[in-house]
Design a protein around this motif. Structure first.
Motif, PDB file in Angstrom:
ATOM      1  N   ALA A 259      75.135 -18.592  35.765  1.00 43.36           N
ATOM      2  CA  ALA A 259      76.488 -18.950  35.341  1.00 43.36           C
ATOM      3  C   ALA A 259      76.756 -20.450  35.465  1.00 43.36           C
ATOM      4  CB  ALA A 259      77.511 -18.163  36.146  1.00 43.36           C
ATOM      5  N   ASP A 260      76.144 -21.081  36.459  1.00 47.44           N
ATOM      6  CA  ASP A 260      76.374 -22.507  36.672  1.00 47.44           C
ATOM      7  C   ASP A 260      75.300 -23.374  36.024  1.00 47.44           C
ATOM      8  OD1 ASP A 260      74.295 -21.779  38.277  1.00 47.44           O
ATOM      9  OD2 ASP A 260      75.019 -22.784  40.084  1.00 47.44           O
ATOM     10  N   GLY A 261      74.501 -22.781  35.149  1.00 49.89           N
ATOM     11  CA  GLY A 261      73.390 -23.514  34.548  1.00 49.89           C
ATOM     12  C   GLY A 261      73.777 -24.380  33.374  1.00 49.89           C
TER      13      GLY A 261
ATOM     14  N   LEU B 181      70.817 -15.756  24.856  1.00 47.76           N
ATOM     15  CA  LEU B 181      70.268 -16.775  25.748  1.00 47.76           C
ATOM     16  C   LEU B 181      71.268 -17.134  26.846  1.00 47.76           C
ATOM     17  CD1 LEU B 181      68.595 -19.071  23.068  1.00 47.76           C
ATOM     18  CD2 LEU B 181      67.392 -17.739  24.814  1.00 47.76           C
ATOM     19  N   CYS B 182      72.531 -17.302  26.477  1.00 48.85           N
ATOM     20  CA  CYS B 182      73.563 -17.626  27.473  1.00 48.85           C
ATOM     21  C   CYS B 182      73.625 -16.565  28.566  1.00 48.85           C
ATOM     22  CB  CYS B 182      74.928 -17.751  26.804  1.00 48.85           C
ATOM     23  SG  CYS B 182      75.175 -19.277  25.860  1.00 48.85           S
TER      24      CYS B 182
ATOM     25  N   ALA C  84      65.817 -24.341  29.011  1.00 45.78           N
ATOM     26  CA  ALA C  84      66.420 -24.122  30.329  1.00 45.78           C
ATOM     27  C   ALA C  84      65.941 -22.818  30.945  1.00 45.78           C
ATOM     28  CB  ALA C  84      67.944 -24.116  30.210  1.00 45.78           C
ATOM     29  N   LEU C  85      65.851 -21.786  30.129  1.00 45.90           N
ATOM     30  CA  LEU C  85      65.451 -20.476  30.633  1.00 45.90           C
ATOM     31  C   LEU C  85      64.015 -20.484  31.140  1.00 45.90           C
ATOM     32  CD1 LEU C  85      66.346 -17.550  31.001  1.00 45.90           C
ATOM     33  CD2 LEU C  85      65.625 -17.088  28.658  1.00 45.90           C
ATOM     34  N   THR C  86      63.122 -21.060  30.371  1.00 39.89           N
ATOM     35  CA  THR C  86      61.713 -21.068  30.789  1.00 39.89           C
ATOM     36  C   THR C  86      61.487 -21.966  31.997  1.00 39.89           C
ATOM     37  OG1 THR C  86      61.262 -22.791  29.140  1.00 39.89           O
ATOM     38  CG2 THR C  86      60.786 -20.530  28.513  1.00 39.89           C
ATOM     39  N   LEU C  87      62.115 -23.112  32.028  1.00 40.31           N
ATOM     40  CA  LEU C  87      61.935 -24.036  33.152  1.00 40.31           C
ATOM     41  C   LEU C  87      62.572 -23.495  34.423  1.00 40.31           C
ATOM     42  CD1 LEU C  87      62.546 -27.331  31.162  1.00 40.31           C
ATOM     43  CD2 LEU C  87      60.382 -26.623  32.223  1.00 40.31           C
TER      44      LEU C  87
ATOM     45  N   VAL D 193      71.956 -27.724  32.047  1.00 39.61           N
ATOM     46  CA  VAL D 193      72.186 -28.055  30.643  1.00 39.61           C
ATOM     47  C   VAL D 193      73.522 -28.783  30.534  1.00 39.61           C
ATOM     48  CG1 VAL D 193      72.541 -27.144  28.312  1.00 39.61           C
ATOM     49  CG2 VAL D 193      70.893 -26.050  29.849  1.00 39.61           C
ATOM     50  N   PHE D 194      73.520 -29.917  29.865  1.00 38.14           N
ATOM     51  CA  PHE D 194      74.740 -30.674  29.615  1.00 38.14           C
ATOM     52  C   PHE D 194      75.083 -30.553  28.133  1.00 38.14           C
ATOM     53  CE2 PHE D 194      72.733 -32.815  33.258  1.00 38.14           C
ATOM     54  CZ  PHE D 194      73.766 -32.703  34.196  1.00 38.14           C
ATOM     55  N   GLU D 195      76.191 -29.865  27.850  1.00 43.07           N
ATOM     56  CA  GLU D 195      76.611 -29.622  26.479  1.00 43.07           C
ATOM     57  C   GLU D 195      77.904 -30.388  26.204  1.00 43.07           C
ATOM     58  OE1 GLU D 195      77.741 -28.800  22.864  1.00 43.07           O
ATOM     59  OE2 GLU D 195      75.714 -28.361  23.576  1.00 43.07           O
ATOM     60  N   ARG D 196      77.916 -31.145  25.132  1.00 42.48           N
ATOM     61  CA  ARG D 196      79.055 -32.017  24.834  1.00 42.48           C
ATOM     62  C   ARG D 196      80.314 -31.262  24.445  1.00 42.48           C
ATOM     63  NH1 ARG D 196      77.500 -35.663  19.802  1.00 42.48           N
ATOM     64  NH2 ARG D 196      79.669 -36.267  20.072  1.00 42.48           N
ATOM     65  N   SER D 197      80.187 -30.094  23.800  1.00 43.65           N
ATOM     66  CA  SER D 197      81.379 -29.320  23.430  1.00 43.65           C
ATOM     67  C   SER D 197      82.034 -28.768  24.684  1.00 43.65           C
ATOM     68  CB  SER D 197      81.020 -28.188  22.473  1.00 43.65           C
ATOM     69  OG  SER D 197      80.228 -27.222  23.119  1.00 43.65           O
TER      70      SER D 197
END
Length: 380
Positions: free
Chosen positions: A106-108, A100-101, A16-19, A28-32
């Motif tokens: 913030a909305d990524g 990394l976070c 995500a950071l490089t792109l 990024v879609f994170e299931r947790s």
């Protein structure tokens, strides 16, 4: 392009950071539901990941890692039988994750978004989530780990292979012990080896990132051959009775498994190392698997991190590989890319070839330590 990344672990965040830096619209879609802070144990932070973080922010080796000074091996009585200088920067999975976070918008990252399946055509990818929502994206990056659901959708006949051994793992505060009890372990990489098992311990930063002596944490790993499939299934059943594919996170190990671990530590380990295990409140476990996806892309879908290839942990290259996956992908997938599928296919072939030696190195190291499908099970 609009790029969706399924999985908010280190590989997903690195991509995500490089792109994002390349000018793409990345999510990024994170299931947790609350992120992954506090999870994981120690990691070796090799120069690839350090350079990656330094190029994108202000994180440096000195800020996130505890250097070891010596590599020492012990016998069963705890005596040092081998001692040599070795500088290795050990950090924690959480420290790299938090770094990394902090570098992403913030909305990524969208938490609590579990991607169930996808459908793709020549123009894009449709994403279908478990809450009934739908998204349309130009590219999908699968970063959902060793047991990748997205890889299974692409290659339904492929399965990762159990390597024949497990890793009991844990993290415990340095302050839990009198200084004299752990003086020989502080800032040393300590190992204990017996047939079919390998124990190692080293210091990592505190959960809040502190590197101050007395506030750091000991990370320990105990690899043991496991040929009993019934025992393996028991170890991978959590305290709620749920069966897991490859690992159980800290806090969810079954009471019976934790008790078995403590009994093994008392019976098999030198006292100086057993104390680390016995003082660990929430140990966790990982069944070592080999996963090498048949391809690293298909159409407009690419795989990175453990979803593409799970390296044996002995290589110490997991975080660096995640960074290299991200950099190589972003260098190919520019905003001027005209044919996405062809570009991803070329990247996939090149990336697979570039890690071939690293993939082969892991089993060789495991065999050197007596950890593989053909080795005898360690003492019970």
């Amino acid at each position: 392009m609009r790029i969706a990344i399924a999985g908010g672990s280190i590989a997903g965040l690195s991509a995500a950071l490089t792109l994002d830096c390349m000018g793409h619209d990345v999510c990024v879609f994170e299931r947790s539901t609350q992120g992954l802070r506090g999870r994981g144990g120690g990691v070796v932070v090799l120069r690839h990941m350090l350079r990656f973080l330094e190029n994108h922010g202000k994180t440096t080796r000195e800020m996130i890692s505890v250097p070891t000074r010596r590599r020492r091996s012990l016998d069963h009585e705890g005596n040092v039988v081998h001692d040599e200088p070795e500088i290795l920067p050990f950090s924690s999975w959480d420290a790299v994750y938090r770094s990394l976070c902090a570098l992403l918008p913030a909305d990524g990252i969208q938490y609590g978004r579990k991607l169930q399946r996808f459908e793709q055509d020549t123009d894009g990818v449709d994403l279908f989530f478990d809450d009934g929502t739908h998204e349309r994206t130009d590219v999908l990056i699968a970063a959902d780990g060793t047991a990748s659901r997205l890889r299974t959708q692409l290659f339904p006949d492929y399965q990762s292979a159990f390597a024949g051994y497990i890793a009991w793992r844990g993290v415990v505060d340095e302050s839990a012990f009198p200084p004299a009890a752990v003086n020989g372990l502080a800032e040393n990489f300590t190992l204990y080896q017996q047939p079919g098992e390998l124990f190692m311990a080293f210091l990592i930063p505190a959960l809040d990132g502190s590197l101050e002596p007395g506030k750091r944490r000991f990370n320990w790993l105990w690899y043991r051959n496991e040929s009993d499939t019934t025992a393996l299934q028991r170890h991978l059943t959590d305290r709620f009775g749920r069966q897991h594919h490859a690992s159980i996170i800290a806090g969810e190990m079954a009471t019976e498994s934790a008790a078995e671990l403590n009994q093994l530590a008392k019976a098999c380990l030198p006292d100086v190392l057993a104390q680390l295990v016995l003082a660990t409140k929430t140990p966790f476990i990982q069944a070592i698997h080999d996963a090498l996806s048949p391809a690293f892309s298909s159409g407009r879908v690419a795989l990175v991190g453990d979803a593409a290839c799970t390296l044996r942990p002995h290589t110490g290259s997991g975080t660096s590989k995640a960074a290299d996956d991200a950099v190589s992908l972003a260098s190919m997938l520019t905003p001027f890319t005209s044919n996405v599928a062809e570009t991803l296919a070329a990247w996939a072939v090149e990336r697979r070839e570039s890690i071939a030696q690293l993939v082969a190195k892991g089993p060789r190291l495991a065999a050197h330590f007596g950890l593989d499908n053909n080795s005898e099970t360690g003492p019970a």
